[in-house]
Design a protein around this motif. Structure first.
Motif, PDB file in Angstrom:
ATOM      1  N   LYS A   1     -14.088  73.232 -19.497  1.00 41.15           N
ATOM      2  CA  LYS A   1     -14.913  72.294 -20.198  1.00 41.15           C
ATOM      3  C   LYS A   1     -14.636  72.645 -21.858  1.00 41.15           C
ATOM      4  O   LYS A   1     -14.567  73.964 -22.156  1.00 41.15           O
ATOM      5  CB  LYS A   1     -16.500  72.264 -20.014  1.00 41.15           C
ATOM      6  CG  LYS A   1     -16.938  73.786 -20.128  1.00 41.15           C
ATOM      7  CD  LYS A   1     -18.499  73.754 -19.807  1.00 41.15           C
ATOM      8  CE  LYS A   1     -19.145  75.140 -20.420  1.00 41.15           C
ATOM      9  NZ  LYS A   1     -20.152  75.362 -19.578  1.00 41.15           N
TER      10      LYS A   1
ATOM     11  N   ILE B   1     -19.282  71.092 -12.518  1.00 40.68           N
ATOM     12  CA  ILE B   1     -20.474  72.271 -12.637  1.00 40.68           C
ATOM     13  C   ILE B   1     -21.466  71.621 -13.569  1.00 40.68           C
ATOM     14  O   ILE B   1     -22.633  72.475 -13.736  1.00 40.68           O
ATOM     15  CB  ILE B   1     -19.577  73.303 -12.743  1.00 40.68           C
ATOM     16  CG1 ILE B   1     -19.173  73.304 -14.380  1.00 40.68           C
ATOM     17  CG2 ILE B   1     -18.745  74.177 -12.022  1.00 40.68           C
ATOM     18  CD1 ILE B   1     -18.625  74.584 -15.052  1.00 40.68           C
TER      19      ILE B   1
ATOM     20  N   MET C   1     -24.569  77.237  -5.440  1.00 37.18           N
ATOM     21  CA  MET C   1     -23.993  77.630  -6.556  1.00 37.18           C
ATOM     22  C   MET C   1     -25.538  78.084  -7.528  1.00 37.18           C
ATOM     23  O   MET C   1     -26.393  77.176  -7.254  1.00 37.18           O
ATOM     24  CB  MET C   1     -23.242  76.493  -7.464  1.00 37.18           C
ATOM     25  CG  MET C   1     -22.717  76.804  -8.878  1.00 37.18           C
ATOM     26  SD  MET C   1     -24.058  76.613 -10.232  1.00 37.18           S
ATOM     27  CE  MET C   1     -23.416  74.889 -10.668  1.00 37.18           C
TER      28      MET C   1
ATOM     29  N   MET D   1     -27.080  80.506 -11.313  1.00 41.20           N
ATOM     30  CA  MET D   1     -26.836  81.097 -12.423  1.00 41.20           C
ATOM     31  C   MET D   1     -27.982  82.097 -12.609  1.00 41.20           C
ATOM     32  O   MET D   1     -29.125  81.743 -12.153  1.00 41.20           O
ATOM     33  CB  MET D   1     -27.088  80.142 -13.552  1.00 41.20           C
ATOM     34  CG  MET D   1     -25.376  79.569 -13.983  1.00 41.20           C
ATOM     35  SD  MET D   1     -25.862  78.130 -15.404  1.00 41.20           S
ATOM     36  CE  MET D   1     -26.125  76.944 -14.524  1.00 41.20           C
TER      37      MET D   1
ATOM     38  N   MET E   1     -20.369  84.082 -14.132  1.00 43.75           N
ATOM     39  CA  MET E   1     -19.770  83.537 -15.385  1.00 43.75           C
ATOM     40  C   MET E   1     -19.214  84.792 -16.253  1.00 43.75           C
ATOM     41  O   MET E   1     -19.083  85.897 -15.569  1.00 43.75           O
ATOM     42  CB  MET E   1     -20.914  82.709 -16.361  1.00 43.75           C
ATOM     43  CG  MET E   1     -21.746  81.828 -15.369  1.00 43.75           C
ATOM     44  SD  MET E   1     -22.446  80.499 -15.902  1.00 43.75           S
ATOM     45  CE  MET E   1     -22.894  80.935 -17.572  1.00 43.75           C
ATOM     46  N   SER E   2     -18.718  84.532 -17.428  1.00 42.95           N
ATOM     47  CA  SER E   2     -17.778  85.701 -17.933  1.00 42.95           C
ATOM     48  C   SER E   2     -18.656  86.897 -18.170  1.00 42.95           C
ATOM     49  O   SER E   2     -18.158  88.205 -18.202  1.00 42.95           O
ATOM     50  CB  SER E   2     -17.405  85.001 -19.259  1.00 42.95           C
ATOM     51  OG  SER E   2     -16.423  84.168 -18.914  1.00 42.95           O
TER      52      SER E   2
ATOM     53  N   LEU F   1     -15.448  81.256 -14.612  1.00 44.60           N
ATOM     54  CA  LEU F   1     -15.004  82.055 -15.968  1.00 44.60           C
ATOM     55  C   LEU F   1     -14.680  81.008 -16.952  1.00 44.60           C
ATOM     56  O   LEU F   1     -13.572  80.264 -16.760  1.00 44.60           O
ATOM     57  CB  LEU F   1     -14.064  83.183 -15.758  1.00 44.60           C
ATOM     58  CG  LEU F   1     -14.637  84.107 -14.459  1.00 44.60           C
ATOM     59  CD1 LEU F   1     -13.736  85.458 -14.601  1.00 44.60           C
ATOM     60  CD2 LEU F   1     -16.027  84.398 -14.842  1.00 44.60           C
ATOM     61  N   GLY F   2     -14.960  80.883 -18.077  1.00 39.30           N
ATOM     62  CA  GLY F   2     -14.871  80.039 -19.077  1.00 39.30           C
ATOM     63  C   GLY F   2     -14.300  80.722 -20.260  1.00 39.30           C
ATOM     64  O   GLY F   2     -12.978  81.197 -20.616  1.00 39.30           O
TER      65      GLY F   2
HETATM   66  C1  LIG Z   1     -19.793  76.965 -18.861  1.00 37.79           C
HETATM   67  C2  LIG Z   1     -20.208  77.276 -17.608  1.00 37.79           C
HETATM   68  C3  LIG Z   1     -19.584  78.357 -17.202  1.00 37.79           C
HETATM   69  C4  LIG Z   1     -18.690  79.416 -17.865  1.00 37.79           C
HETATM   70  O1  LIG Z   1     -19.431  80.111 -18.749  1.00 37.79           O
HETATM   71  P1  LIG Z   1     -18.597  81.293 -19.509  1.00 37.79           P
HETATM   72  O2  LIG Z   1     -19.605  82.238 -19.963  1.00 37.79           O
HETATM   73  O3  LIG Z   1     -17.883  80.362 -20.645  1.00 37.79           O
HETATM   74  O4  LIG Z   1     -17.841  81.944 -18.343  1.00 37.79           O
HETATM   75  C5  LIG Z   1     -19.824  78.613 -15.765  1.00 37.79           C
HETATM   76  N1  LIG Z   1     -20.825  77.862 -15.167  1.00 37.79           N
HETATM   77  C6  LIG Z   1     -21.406  76.858 -15.541  1.00 37.79           C
HETATM   78  C7  LIG Z   1     -22.300  76.097 -14.661  1.00 37.79           C
HETATM   79  C8  LIG Z   1     -21.053  76.584 -16.847  1.00 37.79           C
HETATM   80  O5  LIG Z   1     -21.644  75.360 -17.288  1.00 37.79           O
END
Ligand SMILES: *Cc1c(COP(=O)(O)O)cnc(C)c1O
Length: 210
Positions: free
Chosen positions: A27, A69, A148, A150, A185-186, A202-203
């Protein structure tokens, strides 16, 4: 100095156990950057908005597996369904129903993950643990593959670990064989893996945004 995308991918790969799938969160990143990661062998990419996914899916290689996502509005389901291979952010029965209906219309079974809300922030989306559905017979065109979630956005490692432990335990209660556990995530994926993640998203670590 920024590392290249290829270096980032190699670094991440060297730390991932074999059973953990890397999803590159693309994204806000260009088609060119996605193509670079693709050329390194990556095939799983994630987007969070329908209007960003569509042009990328149309212009990039057809064997990319696109993950969704972001919060998905029911009126966007029809647009994304032909392109998406895993909708990770199913956060309401209403959405589940909309996906089932559209999947039936195009006669395709669609893989999804249920998004659970365990983080401290109220702003995050997902089912509350008490509201998580576990009977999917009403949705025959939806294939529930796992969970899924966070973690709370914090430096407190114990709190992050608490969140991931909870998400993983929910997955074990879903009555699915080898559930996908998409968490990490990162900033926190190492903890997520130690708590049983089978998929990390991972973004910035991949695409150099830090
Ligand atoms: C943006 C996003 C990520 C990636 O986040 P980073 O911190 O850049 O790795 C992962 N999961 C979701 C749901 C996100 O919106």
């Amino acid at each position: 100095m920024y590392d290249s995308i290829a270096n980032n991918i190699n670094t991440v790969r060297s730390t991932l156990p074999a059973n953990v799938t890397l999803v590159c969160v693309s994204k806000y990143h260009s088609a060119e950057d996605i193509q670079t990661a693709y050329n390194c062998g990556e095939r799983d990419f994630a987007e969070s908005r329908a209007q960003e996914l569509l042009p990328k899916a149309l212009n990039l290689p057809a064997d990319i597996r696109w993950h969704f996502i972001g919060h998905l509005q029911t009126n966007k389901v029809r647009q994304i369904l032909p392109y998406v291979s895993l909708i990770q952010s199913v956060d309401s029965l209403r959405l589940l129903e909309a996906i089932n209906k559209e999947a039936q219309r195009i006669q395709r079974r669609v893989d999804i993950l249920l998004e659970v809300h365990v983080a401290a922030e109220q702003s995050k989306t997902g089912f509350d643990l008490n509201d998580l559905p576990n009977d999917f017979t009403a949705y025959p065109f939806v294939n529930v593959r796992g969970i899924m979630g966070m973690a709370t956005n914090t430096d407190n490692q114990d709190e992050i670990r608490r969140c991931f432990r909870l998400i993983a335990s929910v997955a074990q209660h879903l009555n699915i064989n080898n559930p996908i556990i998409s968490m990490g995530m990162s900033d926190d994926y190492q903890i997520a893996i130690s708590e049983g993640a089978t998929m990390v998203r991972l973004g910035s670590t991949i695409f150099n945004t830090k």
